[in-house]
Design a protein around this motif. Structure first.
Motif, PDB file in Angstrom:
ATOM      1  N   ALA A 172       6.014  18.213  -2.810  1.00 19.73           N
ATOM      2  CA  ALA A 172       5.397  17.543  -3.966  1.00 19.73           C
ATOM      3  C   ALA A 172       5.881  16.092  -4.064  1.00 19.73           C
ATOM      4  O   ALA A 172       5.097  15.187  -4.352  1.00 19.73           O
ATOM      5  CB  ALA A 172       5.729  18.304  -5.243  1.00 19.73           C
ATOM      6  N   ARG A 173       7.144  15.898  -3.807  1.00 23.92           N
ATOM      7  CA  ARG A 173       7.728  14.545  -3.859  1.00 23.92           C
ATOM      8  C   ARG A 173       7.077  13.627  -2.839  1.00 23.92           C
ATOM      9  O   ARG A 173       6.672  12.492  -3.162  1.00 23.92           O
ATOM     10  CB  ARG A 173       9.233  14.646  -3.608  1.00 23.92           C
ATOM     11  N   LEU A 174       6.984  14.091  -1.599  1.00 25.82           N
ATOM     12  CA  LEU A 174       6.414  13.273  -0.531  1.00 25.82           C
ATOM     13  C   LEU A 174       4.932  12.993  -0.778  1.00 25.82           C
ATOM     14  O   LEU A 174       4.480  11.838  -0.664  1.00 25.82           O
ATOM     15  CB  LEU A 174       6.607  13.964   0.820  1.00 25.82           C
ATOM     16  N   LEU A 175       4.176  14.019  -1.122  1.00 23.64           N
ATOM     17  CA  LEU A 175       2.740  13.845  -1.357  1.00 23.64           C
ATOM     18  C   LEU A 175       2.483  12.919  -2.537  1.00 23.64           C
ATOM     19  O   LEU A 175       1.564  12.100  -2.502  1.00 23.64           O
ATOM     20  CB  LEU A 175       2.081  15.205  -1.576  1.00 23.64           C
ATOM     21  N   PHE A 176       3.299  13.033  -3.581  1.00 20.71           N
ATOM     22  CA  PHE A 176       3.157  12.131  -4.721  1.00 20.71           C
ATOM     23  C   PHE A 176       3.403  10.688  -4.296  1.00 20.71           C
ATOM     24  O   PHE A 176       2.649   9.780  -4.657  1.00 20.71           O
ATOM     25  CB  PHE A 176       4.133  12.512  -5.838  1.00 20.71           C
ATOM     26  N   ASP A 177       4.457  10.466  -3.501  1.00 23.30           N
ATOM     27  CA  ASP A 177       4.769   9.113  -3.044  1.00 23.30           C
ATOM     28  C   ASP A 177       3.625   8.523  -2.228  1.00 23.30           C
ATOM     29  O   ASP A 177       3.417   7.303  -2.225  1.00 23.30           O
ATOM     30  CB  ASP A 177       6.056   9.094  -2.215  1.00 23.30           C
TER      31      ASP A 177
ATOM     32  N   CYS B 119       0.834  -1.209   0.000  1.00 28.03           N
ATOM     33  CA  CYS B 119       0.000   0.000   0.000  1.00 28.03           C
ATOM     34  C   CYS B 119       0.870   1.261   0.000  1.00 28.03           C
ATOM     35  O   CYS B 119       0.625   2.197  -0.770  1.00 28.03           O
ATOM     36  CB  CYS B 119      -0.926   0.012   1.211  1.00 28.03           C
ATOM     37  N   ALA B 120       1.878   1.294   0.868  1.00 30.47           N
ATOM     38  CA  ALA B 120       2.751   2.465   0.964  1.00 30.47           C
ATOM     39  C   ALA B 120       3.533   2.684  -0.324  1.00 30.47           C
ATOM     40  O   ALA B 120       3.782   3.831  -0.719  1.00 30.47           O
ATOM     41  CB  ALA B 120       3.707   2.317   2.149  1.00 30.47           C
ATOM     42  N   ARG B 121       3.921   1.609  -0.998  1.00 31.98           N
ATOM     43  CA  ARG B 121       4.721   1.709  -2.224  1.00 31.98           C
ATOM     44  C   ARG B 121       3.881   2.101  -3.435  1.00 31.98           C
ATOM     45  O   ARG B 121       4.431   2.500  -4.460  1.00 31.98           O
ATOM     46  CB  ARG B 121       5.375   0.352  -2.515  1.00 31.98           C
TER      47      ARG B 121
ATOM     48  N   ILE C 110       7.577   6.517   7.154  1.00 38.11           N
ATOM     49  CA  ILE C 110       7.488   6.866   5.737  1.00 38.11           C
ATOM     50  C   ILE C 110       6.064   7.268   5.380  1.00 38.11           C
ATOM     51  O   ILE C 110       5.820   8.294   4.736  1.00 38.11           O
ATOM     52  CB  ILE C 110       7.938   5.675   4.857  1.00 38.11           C
ATOM     53  N   ALA C 111       5.109   6.422   5.797  1.00 41.73           N
ATOM     54  CA  ALA C 111       3.700   6.673   5.452  1.00 41.73           C
ATOM     55  C   ALA C 111       3.196   7.978   6.075  1.00 41.73           C
ATOM     56  O   ALA C 111       2.497   8.758   5.420  1.00 41.73           O
ATOM     57  CB  ALA C 111       2.843   5.493   5.894  1.00 41.73           C
TER      58      ALA C 111
END
Length: 493
Positions: free
Chosen positions: A372-377, A254-256, A288-289
Motif C-alpha cells: 500500500a505504501r509503495l503503490l500510494f507513493d 513526476c515520481a514525487r 524507485i519509480a
C-alpha cells in the motif's frame, strides 16, 4: 534551451556587457547553456577557450563554479567536494578585484557563495553554509538596491527566502538566526514564480532554465506544494529536449507527485551519450519509480546505482529498497542480509538514509502495508486501497502496524478526496500511535490540519497542527513540526 535570433543577441549583449571584465559574450553564453543541459565536458572546453582569449573576464570564474556545482550535484562525491572547494576563494578574489559598477560584481560573488552553501549543507557543514548564505543574501540585497532592474538577483533571493522560511529547527537554522536572517517561504515561491513567468518575455531569457531548475526544487522539496507537478511541467515544456537536466527535473517531480508512469517514460526517453555528465541518481530514480508499481525489475536499476555511484547519499536507502524487493518475493534471508548491509555501509547525511537506518533497526514490514505504501507513493490510489481491502485493524498484532494501517488508509482516502473517511483514519492513527517513536501519528495530525484548512475550519486546523507540534521524540520530528508550523502561519495561527 531555445535558440534566439541575432537581433536578440545584440539586444542581450547591449544589456549585459557592463564592463570589459564582466563580459557574458557569446562563448560564455554557450558554455552556460551547456551547463544547464548537463554537457559539462563541452562547457569546460568553452570556458577554457574563453580563459585563454580573455584571461581577465570575470564571468569565467562564475561559469567555472557552475560547472563544479553541477558536477558535485550529479556525483554526490564528498572527496571531490573537498578537492574542488579550494577553488572557491580564488574565484571570489578574481571577481572582487573587478569592476564594482557592474551588476555582475556582487551577483557573481553571491552565486558562488550560495552554490557552495547548498552543496555544503548536504554534508552537514552547517556553520560554514550559514555564513555563506548570510553573505550571499547581503550581497544580493545590496545588488538589488544598486541595480533594481537586474532581475537575476531574484533567483538567489527567491531560494534564500524559501529555504529559510521552511527550514526545520536545527543547527543551520540556529546559526542563521544569529545573523538575524529570516526567510519567508511564500515570498520566495512568489519571486521564483514571477521570474519563471516573465523571463521568456525579457532580455533575461537565457537565464530561464536556471530559474526553472531552482523553482522546481523549491516547489517540490522545500514548499511541498500541490502545484509542484503542474508548475514544473508547464515551465519545463519550453526547454529543449536535449537537456538532461530537463529530463531529471520532470522525472523527479513526476515520481514525487504520483505521476509514476510518466516518470518512467521520461527516464526511458532521456537524452544519452558521452557528451552528458554521468548521473547515477537517474538509475536510483528509475528503481524507485519501478518499485512503486511493484515491478521487481527495479532491482537491476538499484544494483547499477550501487555499482556506478561514487557519492555518499542514497546507499542505505537503495539497500532498503532492494530489501523490500526480497521481502515481497518471499526471500526473508535476502531481506535480513540487506538490513545488515544498511547498518554496515553508507552514510546518514541525507534524510532518506537516516530513515532507511531506522527501518533496518525496526521490525519486519507487513507485506500488505508495504504494498500500500509503495503503490500510494506511485499515485496508484485504487490499487493501494485494494492492497488493504482484506485487512482489518484487528489483523495487525503491533501498535506500530495498527497505526500505520490507519495512516495508510488516511493518506489514500485523503488523496481520493474522501475527507470524512480520511479524517476518521487519521484520528485513529493519532489515538493509537501518539506515544510511539514512528512518524505516522504526527504526520496524520498535519494531514488532518490540511483537510480542515481546505474546509475553512480554521479552529480545527489549528488544533490539528498543534497536536503535531506537541508530539515529541518520533522519527522525522523536525520536518513534521516545521510543516505544522507552516500550516499555522498560513491560517494565521
Amino acid at each position: 534551451m531555445p535558440k534566439f535570433s541575432t537581433l536578440f543577441s545584440i539586444l542581450f549583449f547591449s544589456c549585459f556587457v557592463a564592463s570589459a571584465n564582466f563580459d557574458f559574450n557569446a562563448n560564455c553564453l554557450k558554455a552556460y547553456q551547456n551547463v544547464f543541459e548537463l554537457k559539462l565536458g563541452t562547457a569546460r572546453q568553452l570556458i577554457a577557450a574563453e580563459k585563454k582569449i580573455h584571461p581577465n573576464n570575470s564571468i569565467v570564474p562564475l561559469l567555472e563554479n557552475y560547472v563544479d556545482y553541477f558536477y558535485l550535484l550529479t556525483t554526490e562525491n564528498k572527496s571531490e567536494f573537498e578537492r574542488l572547494e579550494a577553488n572557491k576563494e580564488d574565484r571570489i578574489d578574481q571577481i572582487s578585484d573587478d569592476d564594482k559598477n557592474s551588476p555582475y560584481y556582487l551577483y557573481a560573488q553571491a552565486q558562488i557563495n550560495l552554490q557552495w552553501a547548498l552543496i555544503r549543507g548536504r554534508y552537514g557543514a552547517y556553520f560554514t553554509a550559514a555564513r555563506e548564505i548570510n553573505k550571499a543574501n547581503n550581497q544580493l540585497q545590496e545588488n538589488a538596491k544598486k541595480f533594481p532592474g537586474f532581475h537575476l538577483n531574484g533567483i538567489g533571493l527567491g531560494i534564500i527566502n524559501a529555504v529559510m522560511g521552511a527550514l526545520p529547527d536545527g543547527v543551520l537554522k540556529t546559526t542563521l538566526s544569529t545573523f538575524g536572517l529570516k526567510g519567508n517561504l511564500q515570498a520566495g515561491v512568489n519571486m521564483l514564480d514571477k521570474l519563471a513567468e516573465n523571463l521568456p518575455k525579457s532580455s533575461y531569457e537565457p537565464f530561464y532554465e536556471e530559474t526553472v531548475f531552482n523553482y522546481a526544487y523549491v516547489l517540490s522539496d522545500v514548499a511541498h506544494s500541490p502545484l509542484a507537478y503542474t508548475k514544473t511541467m508547464k515551465y519545463t515544456a519550453r526547454i529543449a529536449d536535449s537537456s538532461l537536466l530537463k529530463a531529471y527535473l520532470q522525472a523527479y517531480v513526476c515520481a514525487r507527485n504520483g505521476h509514476n508512469d510518466e516518470a518512467i517514460n521520461i527516464l526511458v526517453d532521456k537524452p544519452t551519450g558521452a557528451v552528458y555528465q554521468s548521473f547515477p541518481y537517474l538509475d536510483y530514480l528509475m528503481g524507485i519509480a519501478k518499485l512503486n508499481k511493484l515491478d521487481y525489475s527495479a532491482a537491476a536499476y538499484f544494483e547499477r546505482y550501487l555499482q556506478t555511484n561514487k557519492g555518499v547519499n542514497y546507499i542505505k536507502d537503495t539497500n532498503l529498497h532492494l530489501g523490500w524487493i526480497s521481502l515481497l518475493k518471499g526471500d526473508s534471508s535476502g531481506f535480513s542480509a540487506l538490513m545488515t548491509r544498511i547498518k554496515n555501509s553508507g552514510y546518514t547525511y541525507h534524510e532518506r538514509d537516516k530513515q532507511a537506518l531506522n527501518e533496518a533497526n525496526g521490525p519486519i514490514p507487513n507485506i500488505d502495508l508495504l504494498k500500500a505504501r509503495l503503490l500510494f507513493d506511485g499515485g496508484y490510489l485504487t490499487k493501494a486501497l485494494t492492497a488493504l481491502t482484506d485487512n482489518k485493524v484487528e489483523d495487525f498484532a503491533s501498535a506500530k502496524d495498527k497505526t500505520e494501517y490507519y495512516y495508510r488508509l488516511g493518506r489514500i482516502n485523503d488523496s481520493l478526496e474522501r475527507d470524512d473517511a480520511a479524517l476518521s483514519n487519521y484520528q485513529n492513527a493519532i489515538n493509537i500511535g501518539k506515544s510511539l517513536k514512528y512518524y505516522y501519528a504526527a504526520k496524520a495530525a498535519v494531514q488532518m490540519g490540511k483537510i480542515y484548512e481546505k474546509k475553512k475550519n480554521l479552529a480545527k486546523a489549528k488544533s490539528s497542527f498543534n497536536i503535531a507540534i506537541n508530539m515529541k521524540g518520533h522519527e522525522d520530528e523536525n520536518s513534521i513540526e516545521t510543516e505544522a508550523k507552516q500550516g499555522l502561519k498560513r491560517i494565521g495561527g
